[in-house]
Motif scaffolding. Structure first.
Motif, mmCIF file in Angstrom:
data_model
loop_
_atom_site.group_PDB
_atom_site.id
_atom_site.type_symbol
_atom_site.label_atom_id
_atom_site.label_comp_id
_atom_site.label_asym_id
_atom_site.label_seq_id
_atom_site.Cartn_x
_atom_site.Cartn_y
_atom_site.Cartn_z
ATOM 1 N N ASP A 26 1.130 -1.253 0.442
ATOM 2 C CA ASP A 26 -0.498 -0.170 0.089
ATOM 3 C C ASP A 26 1.130 1.394 -0.252
ATOM 4 O O ASP A 26 1.081 1.816 0.812
ATOM 5 C CB ASP A 26 -0.401 0.346 1.027
ATOM 6 C CG ASP A 26 -1.890 1.096 1.108
ATOM 7 O OD1 ASP A 26 -2.094 1.924 -0.084
ATOM 8 O OD2 ASP A 26 -2.777 1.294 1.201
ATOM 9 N N ASP A 76 -6.966 -3.205 -5.869
ATOM 10 C CA ASP A 76 -6.798 -3.422 -4.631
ATOM 11 C C ASP A 76 -7.968 -3.602 -4.855
ATOM 12 O O ASP A 76 -9.395 -4.429 -5.193
ATOM 13 C CB ASP A 76 -7.224 -1.788 -4.098
ATOM 14 C CG ASP A 76 -7.307 -1.638 -2.798
ATOM 15 O OD1 ASP A 76 -6.489 -2.925 -2.132
ATOM 16 O OD2 ASP A 76 -7.361 -0.225 -2.114
ATOM 17 N N VAL A 106 -1.838 0.995 -5.158
ATOM 18 C CA VAL A 106 -0.827 -0.558 -4.639
ATOM 19 C C VAL A 106 -0.738 -1.242 -5.628
ATOM 20 O O VAL A 106 -0.900 -1.518 -6.643
ATOM 21 C CB VAL A 106 -2.546 -0.531 -3.403
ATOM 22 C CG1 VAL A 106 -3.108 -0.288 -3.043
ATOM 23 C CG2 VAL A 106 -4.254 -1.407 -4.528
#
Length: 93
Positions: free
Chosen positions: A25, A43, A31
């Motif tokens: 992250d 994500d 991400v």
């Protein structure tokens, strides 16, 4: 930038197994998720999350940032199953 990193990781994963799921992250930069032997920038929930800056992610993947040192210095913050993060080391070699 994360898309380029994901592509390189996917090339490196060819023929290797990564059991579990792991998310890097990078906050506002996005991400990077490793799951099902695939790297993506989509994500999703994972077994383990590592919070770090994009610069520290690049250093980690280039072998310039030791994961344990990064955690101790506060450059990496780990949540979830640490055993999954430990498996990452074998992929980075």
């Amino acid at each position: 930038m994360l898309n380029e990193i994901a592509e390189r990781i996917n090339q490196g994963l060819a023929g290797q197994e990564f059991d579990g799921s792991l998310k890097f992250d990078c906050g506002p930069d996005g991400v990077l998720v490793l799951a099902d032997n695939n790297a993506t920038t989509i994500d999703q929930e994972t077994d383990c999350t590592i919070r770090l800056s994009l610069e520290n992610l690049k250093a980690l993947l280039a072998g310039k940032l030791n994961p344990m040192t990064g955690v101790m210095m506060g450059k990496l913050k780990l949540t979830g199953n640490p055993a999954v993060a430990m498996k990452l080391g074998s992929l980075l070699k």
